[in-house]
Design a protein around this motif. Structure first.
Motif, PDB file in Angstrom:
ATOM      1  N   LYS A   3      15.190  -2.337   0.978  1.00  0.00           N
ATOM      2  CA  LYS A   3      15.122  -3.324  -0.099  1.00  0.00           C
ATOM      3  C   LYS A   3      14.951  -2.580  -1.413  1.00  0.00           C
ATOM      4  N   CYS A   4      15.435  -3.158  -2.506  1.00  0.00           N
ATOM      5  CA  CYS A   4      15.317  -2.472  -3.802  1.00  0.00           C
ATOM      6  C   CYS A   4      14.880  -3.440  -4.900  1.00  0.00           C
ATOM      7  N   PHE A   5      14.371  -2.851  -5.974  1.00  0.00           N
ATOM      8  CA  PHE A   5      13.917  -3.603  -7.150  1.00  0.00           C
ATOM      9  C   PHE A   5      12.797  -4.594  -6.812  1.00  0.00           C
ATOM     10  N   ILE A   6      11.865  -4.198  -5.964  1.00  0.00           N
ATOM     11  CA  ILE A   6      10.842  -5.127  -5.491  1.00  0.00           C
ATOM     12  C   ILE A   6       9.567  -4.982  -6.326  1.00  0.00           C
ATOM     13  N   THR A   7       9.193  -6.053  -7.017  1.00  0.00           N
ATOM     14  CA  THR A   7       8.025  -6.060  -7.901  1.00  0.00           C
ATOM     15  C   THR A   7       6.736  -6.199  -7.096  1.00  0.00           C
ATOM     16  N   ASN A   8       5.702  -5.477  -7.532  1.00  0.00           N
ATOM     17  CA  ASN A   8       4.361  -5.509  -6.919  1.00  0.00           C
ATOM     18  C   ASN A   8       4.325  -4.925  -5.510  1.00  0.00           C
ATOM     19  N   SER A   9       5.304  -4.144  -5.140  1.00  0.00           N
ATOM     20  CA  SER A   9       5.404  -3.700  -3.749  1.00  0.00           C
ATOM     21  C   SER A   9       4.663  -2.409  -3.447  1.00  0.00           C
ATOM     22  N   GLY A  10       4.249  -1.656  -4.488  1.00  0.00           N
ATOM     23  CA  GLY A  10       3.647  -0.358  -4.216  1.00  0.00           C
ATOM     24  C   GLY A  10       2.344  -0.094  -4.932  1.00  0.00           C
ATOM     25  N   THR A  11       1.654  -1.148  -5.371  1.00  0.00           N
ATOM     26  CA  THR A  11       0.370  -0.935  -6.042  1.00  0.00           C
ATOM     27  C   THR A  11      -0.716  -0.636  -5.012  1.00  0.00           C
ATOM     28  N   ASP A  12      -1.856  -0.189  -5.505  1.00  0.00           N
ATOM     29  CA  ASP A  12      -2.992   0.082  -4.610  1.00  0.00           C
ATOM     30  C   ASP A  12      -3.546  -1.178  -3.984  1.00  0.00           C
ATOM     31  N   ILE A  13      -3.217  -2.338  -4.558  1.00  0.00           N
ATOM     32  CA  ILE A  13      -3.742  -3.601  -4.024  1.00  0.00           C
ATOM     33  C   ILE A  13      -2.659  -4.459  -3.382  1.00  0.00           C
ATOM     34  N   GLY A  68      12.490  -1.280 -19.215  1.00  0.00           N
ATOM     35  CA  GLY A  68      11.376  -2.104 -19.675  1.00  0.00           C
ATOM     36  C   GLY A  68      10.434  -2.445 -18.542  1.00  0.00           C
ATOM     37  N   TRP A  69       9.511  -3.390 -18.825  1.00  0.00           N
ATOM     38  CA  TRP A  69       8.486  -3.768 -17.853  1.00  0.00           C
ATOM     39  C   TRP A  69       7.774  -2.511 -17.329  1.00  0.00           C
ATOM     40  N   ASN A  70       7.488  -1.588 -18.203  1.00  0.00           N
ATOM     41  CA  ASN A  70       6.997  -0.285 -17.766  1.00  0.00           C
ATOM     42  C   ASN A  70       5.552  -0.263 -17.298  1.00  0.00           C
ATOM     43  N   ALA A  71       4.806  -1.347 -17.531  1.00  0.00           N
ATOM     44  CA  ALA A  71       3.449  -1.420 -17.002  1.00  0.00           C
ATOM     45  C   ALA A  71       3.380  -2.315 -15.776  1.00  0.00           C
ATOM     46  N   SER A  72       4.539  -2.594 -15.180  1.00  0.00           N
ATOM     47  CA  SER A  72       4.585  -3.324 -13.912  1.00  0.00           C
ATOM     48  C   SER A  72       5.103  -2.399 -12.823  1.00  0.00           C
ATOM     49  N   ASP A  73       4.928  -2.806 -11.576  1.00  0.00           N
ATOM     50  CA  ASP A  73       5.269  -1.965 -10.428  1.00  0.00           C
ATOM     51  C   ASP A  73       6.573  -2.448  -9.790  1.00  0.00           C
ATOM     52  N   THR A  74       7.563  -1.564  -9.698  1.00  0.00           N
ATOM     53  CA  THR A  74       8.854  -1.898  -9.089  1.00  0.00           C
ATOM     54  C   THR A  74       9.304  -0.727  -8.222  1.00  0.00           C
ATOM     55  N   ARG A  75       9.621  -0.998  -6.967  1.00  0.00           N
ATOM     56  CA  ARG A  75       9.936   0.089  -6.026  1.00  0.00           C
ATOM     57  C   ARG A  75      11.105  -0.259  -5.106  1.00  0.00           C
ATOM     58  N   GLU A  76      11.613   0.792  -4.454  1.00  0.00           N
ATOM     59  CA  GLU A  76      12.516   0.633  -3.322  1.00  0.00           C
ATOM     60  C   GLU A  76      11.689   0.743  -2.055  1.00  0.00           C
ATOM     61  N   LEU A  77      12.039  -0.054  -1.046  1.00  0.00           N
ATOM     62  CA  LEU A  77      11.318  -0.070   0.220  1.00  0.00           C
ATOM     63  C   LEU A  77      12.274   0.257   1.357  1.00  0.00           C
ATOM     64  N   SER A  78      11.776   0.992   2.341  1.00  0.00           N
ATOM     65  CA  SER A  78      12.595   1.256   3.523  1.00  0.00           C
ATOM     66  C   SER A  78      11.795   0.936   4.783  1.00  0.00           C
ATOM     67  N   PHE A  79      12.516   0.490   5.791  1.00  0.00           N
ATOM     68  CA  PHE A  79      11.910   0.076   7.057  1.00  0.00           C
ATOM     69  C   PHE A  79      12.618   0.793   8.197  1.00  0.00           C
ATOM     70  N   SER A  80      11.866   1.618   8.903  1.00  0.00           N
ATOM     71  CA  SER A  80      12.428   2.378  10.011  1.00  0.00           C
ATOM     72  C   SER A  80      11.660   2.054  11.287  1.00  0.00           C
ATOM     73  N   ASP A  81      12.245   1.205  12.117  1.00  0.00           N
ATOM     74  CA  ASP A  81      11.595   0.740  13.347  1.00  0.00           C
ATOM     75  C   ASP A  81      10.182   0.232  13.064  1.00  0.00           C
ATOM     76  N   VAL A  82      10.052  -0.538  12.014  1.00  0.00           N
ATOM     77  CA  VAL A  82       8.761  -1.131  11.645  1.00  0.00           C
ATOM     78  C   VAL A  82       8.453  -2.266  12.613  1.00  0.00           C
ATOM     79  N   ARG A  83       7.271  -2.206  13.217  1.00  0.00           N
ATOM     80  CA  ARG A  83       6.891  -3.212  14.202  1.00  0.00           C
ATOM     81  C   ARG A  83       5.758  -4.087  13.666  1.00  0.00           C
ATOM     82  N   VAL A  84       6.000  -5.393  13.718  1.00  0.00           N
ATOM     83  CA  VAL A  84       4.959  -6.361  13.350  1.00  0.00           C
ATOM     84  C   VAL A  84       4.942  -7.452  14.415  1.00  0.00           C
ATOM     85  N   PRO A  85       3.808  -8.138  14.591  1.00  0.00           N
ATOM     86  CA  PRO A  85       3.717  -9.175  15.629  1.00  0.00           C
ATOM     87  C   PRO A  85       4.741 -10.290  15.430  1.00  0.00           C
ATOM     88  N   ALA A  86       5.150 -10.896  16.523  1.00  0.00           N
ATOM     89  CA  ALA A  86       6.084 -12.020  16.457  1.00  0.00           C
ATOM     90  C   ALA A  86       5.522 -13.146  15.597  1.00  0.00           C
TER      91      ALA A  86
END
Length: 388
Positions: A158-168, A210-228
């Motif tokens: 996924k790309c251009f994802i806001t709030n995806s990589g902050t400490d919280i 712009g939006w330089n004080a906000s958090d925007t990231r690329e995300l990758s998922f490699s065999d990520v397992r989460v409960p059904a």
């Protein structure tokens, strides 16, 4: 329906409170965060303590019991001063928490919403992909259910994802193909992925215009397992769910864009009164007066548009067309007002120490994010019955 958008005493009190916060707390500090490309954790924590992240949610989940109009008012006042702070709130509420509130189970709501409403945790919305922007139906991220373990196994980017990589950041809700219909079209589902899940990688922050004080990231998922049980709503309904979320989010973005447009007016009026040229304030020149009058006209009209769409949403009336109209108009006039404000400021408008320079840099993305201007025109035409 009535188009009377005068605010109730409660809404006006909220608006004034956020206005004061934006000018007294955000304005003096945000420029330094912006120049350092640094997320303003202390400001976000204060916003959480004020209850801004819980504005449109019921009290039973830790919310403030307000509505979408209340959220829009807060976003407009924040964006009059800074859009990075405003988009952090917008994405955290309308894209991060709202999908869980609209489509989650009672267990999912109880698990995630209290911290999201308190601003102690941020949620993100994983829809856009490197080869799939406006064409959200072209999702390539996949998720298969491992029957042996009862887990979804997710792969994709996924790309251009806001709030995806902050400490919280606490979670990202991602869309993924979980199967196919008899006609071969993909079944797209929504799945909650908690931060820190093995195989879930968050890239370094983008270098943005712009939006330089906000958090925007690329995300990758490699065999990520989460409960059904992390499936959000019904399997195969993810695309429809997020279309609804985007319809609502366009009202929020419109409120934010209106705030930026009004902020350009505020800064231009102040500058025109104090900047002197040829022996008098530049605001005494009709050319400047007319520029600012047109800017105020645009901001005022945009405000009417987003409040109309918000009122329709709050009253359970159809709002899809009105949301698209508001988003299209307000985003485009925000760009226009930012350009005009920069022109009024002359050389100083090109200096980052002046807020209008920040507003100019922040405005363009409003014509792109949460549905491009072209997509809004397509939606409006479709709502008018113009189909191919």
């Amino acid at each position: 329906m009535s188009l009377d958008h005068r605010l109730t005493p409660e809404h006006e009190e909220l608006r004034r409170t956020v206005e004061e916060f934006a000018h007294d707390v955000v304005a003096p500090k945000i420029g330094d965060f912006y120049e350092r490309h640094e997320f303003p954790y202390e400001i976000v924590r204060e916003m959480g303590r004020m209850g801004l992240f819980g504005l449109p949610f019921p009290e039973e989940y830790g919310g403030m019991g307000g509505d979408y109009l209340a959220l829009g008012l807060a976003l407009e006042e924040l964006a009059r001063v800074d859009s990075s702070v405003a988009i952090t709130l917008e994405a955290g509420v309308s894209l991060g928490a709202m999908p869980i509130f609209r489509f989650g189970t009672q267990e999912q709501k109880q698990q995630w919403l209290p911290k999201l409403c308190a601003g102690e945790s941020l949620g993100a919305f994983g829809l856009t992909e490197p080869e799939c922007g406006s064409d959200a139906g072209g999702t390539r991220t996949t998720a298969r259910l491992d029957e042996a373990t009862g887990e979804w196994v997710i792969n994709g980017t996924k790309c251009f994802i806001t709030n995806s990589g902050t400490d919280i950041t606490g979670l990202v809700t991602v869309t993924a193909v979980t199967g196919h219909k008899p006609d071969g079209k993909p079944l797209i589902s929504s799945i909650i992925v908690p931060s820190g899940t093995p195989g879930f990688t968050v890239a370094a922050p983008y270098s943005k215009v712009g939006w330089n004080a906000s958090d925007t990231r690329e995300l990758s998922f490699s065999d990520v397992r989460v409960p059904a049980a992390n499936l959000l709503g019904e399997e195969g309904r993810g695309y429809a769910q997020f279309l609804r979320i985007l319809d609502e989010g366009r009202i929020a973005i419109s409120a934010l864009a209106t705030g930026l447009a009004q902020g350009c007016v505020d800064e231009s009026v102040s500058y025109a009164k104090t900047r002197r040229a040829f022996g008098r304030p530049i605001g005494a020149n009709q050319a400047i007066q007319f520029k600012i009058a047109d800017m105020e006209m645009r901001a005022h009209t945009a405000r009417i548009a987003w409040r109309d769409a918000a009122s329709r949403l709050v009253h359970g009336e159809p709002f899809k067309k009105e949301a698209a109209l508001a988003k299209l108009y307000s985003s485009e006039i925000a760009v226009t007002n930012a350009r005009e404000a920069t022109q009024i400021h002359g050389g100083y408008g090109f200096m980052n120490e002046y807020p209008v320079a920040r507003m100019w840099r922040d405005s363009k993305i409003l014509e792109i994010g949460e549905g491009t201007s072209e997509v809004q025109r397509m939606l409006i035409a479709r709502e008018l019955g113009l189909t191919d």
